[in-house]
Design a protein around this motif. Structure first.
Motif, PDB file in Angstrom:
ATOM      1  N   PRO A   1       0.827  -1.212   0.000  1.00 47.01           N
ATOM      2  CA  PRO A   1       0.000   0.000   0.000  1.00 47.01           C
ATOM      3  C   PRO A   1       0.860   1.261   0.000  1.00 47.01           C
ATOM      4  N   ASN A   2       0.275   2.354  -0.483  1.00 51.58           N
ATOM      5  CA  ASN A   2       0.927   3.666  -0.478  1.00 51.58           C
ATOM      6  C   ASN A   2       2.210   3.702  -1.309  1.00 51.58           C
ATOM      7  N   ILE A   3       2.222   2.939  -2.384  1.00 49.45           N
ATOM      8  CA  ILE A   3       3.340   2.967  -3.323  1.00 49.45           C
ATOM      9  C   ILE A   3       2.792   3.186  -4.721  1.00 49.45           C
ATOM     10  N   LEU A   4       3.467   4.051  -5.485  1.00 52.05           N
ATOM     11  CA  LEU A   4       3.031   4.368  -6.840  1.00 52.05           C
ATOM     12  C   LEU A   4       4.239   4.413  -7.766  1.00 52.05           C
ATOM     13  N   ILE A   5       4.109   3.807  -8.924  1.00 57.57           N
ATOM     14  CA  ILE A   5       5.131   3.939  -9.961  1.00 57.57           C
ATOM     15  C   ILE A   5       4.814   5.209 -10.747  1.00 57.57           C
ATOM     16  N   GLY A   6       5.661   6.218 -10.609  1.00 62.14           N
ATOM     17  CA  GLY A   6       5.381   7.528 -11.176  1.00 62.14           C
ATOM     18  C   GLY A   6       5.894   7.737 -12.577  1.00 62.14           C
ATOM     19  N   GLY A   7       6.864   6.936 -13.003  1.00 62.70           N
ATOM     20  CA  GLY A   7       7.396   7.120 -14.346  1.00 62.70           C
ATOM     21  C   GLY A   7       8.414   6.054 -14.693  1.00 62.70           C
ATOM     22  N   ILE A   8       8.551   5.802 -15.986  1.00 59.38           N
ATOM     23  CA  ILE A   8       9.537   4.849 -16.486  1.00 59.38           C
ATOM     24  C   ILE A   8      10.320   5.549 -17.600  1.00 59.38           C
ATOM     25  N   LEU A   9      11.642   5.493 -17.525  1.00 58.26           N
ATOM     26  CA  LEU A   9      12.482   6.069 -18.568  1.00 58.26           C
ATOM     27  C   LEU A   9      13.215   4.943 -19.271  1.00 58.26           C
ATOM     28  N   ARG A  10      12.908   4.782 -20.560  1.00 59.50           N
ATOM     29  CA  ARG A  10      13.475   3.691 -21.360  1.00 59.50           C
ATOM     30  C   ARG A  10      14.241   4.303 -22.520  1.00 59.50           C
ATOM     31  N   ASP A  11      15.554   4.224 -22.459  1.00 62.14           N
ATOM     32  CA  ASP A  11      16.418   4.918 -23.421  1.00 62.14           C
ATOM     33  C   ASP A  11      16.085   6.405 -23.378  1.00 62.14           C
ATOM     34  N   THR A  12      15.597   6.975 -24.468  1.00 56.77           N
ATOM     35  CA  THR A  12      15.233   8.397 -24.483  1.00 56.77           C
ATOM     36  C   THR A  12      13.730   8.617 -24.316  1.00 56.77           C
ATOM     37  N   GLU A  13      12.967   7.549 -24.116  1.00 59.33           N
ATOM     38  CA  GLU A  13      11.513   7.646 -24.025  1.00 59.33           C
ATOM     39  C   GLU A  13      11.070   7.828 -22.573  1.00 59.33           C
ATOM     40  N   VAL A  14      10.162   8.781 -22.357  1.00 57.80           N
ATOM     41  CA  VAL A  14       9.557   8.985 -21.043  1.00 57.80           C
ATOM     42  C   VAL A  14       8.164   8.367 -21.062  1.00 57.80           C
TER      43      VAL A  14
END
Length: 456
Positions: A409-422
């Protein structure tokens, strides 16, 4: 993990508190008996009174068994020598505080090569960089950067007349389209990692993640002016004031520093010939007005006294200065600052302790330095971490819609950076080896990306 901290001033005490909260076995060393007594009363740690460059003192502190040794006394030479001795006596990793603004990166690289110091902490430089970032953004907006500034997390304080006041996150998504994610909201003492039904209110502090281009677009749509501060008045002529003044002048801004100590003013005049240095008592409102407070874009208070910083920040706000930023060292003053209407404040102690905690977690991680960046946001109630995904990640390429039910609980994946892609993650996205992943955690301490799952 066994950690020895030499120097129990403001920064050292903050580091000790953070390390104790993380569950480390800490020994504190200071030459002042009263300081040691205060540490003993405040924290459940071992203490040793003595000089940090005395081998008997270091032996008593158990340096030979220390995984991490940190020296943060006010004297750079003591910190370097203390770390050198600690390393020779068996400490695995060493961290030294450096305050001299004239100590270049080239000099530090040479010192590191000769003494084997693992990492240098430069509080004034870190603080100045943080202040500059704030002064480049609209008032009421604060940013943290990840993955070499290719990914941005901003904090926006909603005013009563904000376009977002009274709308749900689902409605916000429809109204302001783009690749961004509202990942945490602080409302009074409560911190929420919200879902689509959450309704925003004036006074909320909202954290959003996105690429820099998306952030600029969203801020513009929300009515925030993006102009950077072009004239800045700084109260207090500290090392941080010097570093900030230098950075601002390099960007073409006008800088005025108010400092009461005359010899310090002479030093600043020589070091910053393009700045205006005023020798006077900055707590005198009439002096500030005479020196152009009412026409400045921003007012930054950097004296050594929180009370002065708070008082003069309030004075500047009352005089309609567009931007005020206040330095606060005492954690119990942050609530007071907010209640008095001081919207922007910075804490050198918290900034430095965050750097140390990130380093300590990297050392503890048995599979490598997965924690690349760590920020404590919303007054330390939420951690934002950047992980570098290495081989062996348990949930490699698992769709997030399958991973989310397994997450704590209370955990969020806010973003993924793959090579140059956001990637602003949705249910069909996944995490794979080589990615950089931004995770937000409330009431959780993460050492590895796999810790996000309950069975991790």
């Amino acid at each position: 993990m066994k950690i020895v901290v030499v120097g129990c001033g403001k920064i050292g005490t903050a580091i000790i508190g953070s390390l104790v909260a993380e569950g480390h076995d800490v020994t504190a060393v200071d030459i002042d008996a009263e300081v040691i007594s205060g540490i003993t009363d405040q924290y459940d740690v071992m203490t040793v009174q003595g000089n940090g460059v005395d081998c008997d003192t270091l032996t008593e502190a158990g340096v030979a068994d220390a995984r991490l040794f940190i020296s943060v006394t006010p004297a750079d030479e003591v910190n370097i020598l203390s770390c050198f001795l600690a390393r020779r006596m068996g400490a695995h990793h060493t961290v030294a505080r450096i305050e001299d603004p004239n100590c270049s990166d080239r000099e530090l690289a040479f010192i590191k090569q000769q003494t084997n110091v693992s990492m240098f902490l430069k509080p004034a430089q870190l603080m100045a960089g943080e202040l500059l970032n704030r002064l480049q953004l609209p008032s009421g907006v604060h940013a943290e950067y990840f993955a070499r500034r290719t990914f941005e997390m901003i904090e926006v304080r909603l005013r009563a007349d904000s376009h977002l006041n009274g709308i749900s996150l689902t409605e916000m998504r429809k109204k302001y389209r783009g690749r961004y994610l509202v990942c945490a909201v602080a409302r009074g003492e409560e911190v929420v990692i919200p879902n689509g039904t959450f309704v925003l209110k004036g006074g909320d502090r909202v954290m959003l993640t996105a690429s820099p281009n998306e952030i600029d677009k969203l801020l513009k749509n929300l009515g925030y002016k993006a102009a950077a501060s072009q004239s800045v008045m700084i109260l207090g002529g500290s090392h941080t004031a010097y570093q900030l003044g230098k950075l601002l002048i390099d960007l073409g801004a006008k800088v005025k520093i108010i400092e009461q100590d005359r010899p310090r003013c002479r030093v600043l005049c020589e070091a910053l010939p393009k700045a205006v240095i005023i020798n006077g008592d900055g707590t005198q409102g009439e002096l500030l007005r005479e020196e152009g407070l009412l026409s400045t874009d921003a007012f930054v208070t950097l004296t050594g006294m929180d009370e002065e910083n708070l008082l003069m920040s309030i004075f500047a706000s009352k005089n309609k200065v567009p931007r005020t930023i206040c330095k606060i060292d005492r954690s119990d003053f942050t609530d007071l600052a907010e209640s008095l209407g001081v919207e922007e404040y910075v804490s050198p102690k918290r900034m430095i302790s965050d750097v140390v905690i990130r380093y300590a977690r990297a050392i503890e991680n048995s599979v490598g330095s997965n924690v690349e960046t760590l920020y404590r946001i919303l007054d330390g109630r939420v951690e934002a971490l950047e992980f570098n995904v290495r081989p062996g990640f348990k949930y490699d390429k698992m769709p997030l819609m399958e991973l989310r039910p397994k997450m704590k609980p209370n955990i969020l994946i806010g973003g993924i950076l793959r090579d140059t892609e956001v990637i602003i993650p949705g249910g069909n996205d996944w995490i794979q080896v080589g990615d950089r992943v931004i995770v937000l955690a409330a009431d959780q301490q993460l050492y590895d990306l796999s810790d996000i799952a309950a069975e991790g």
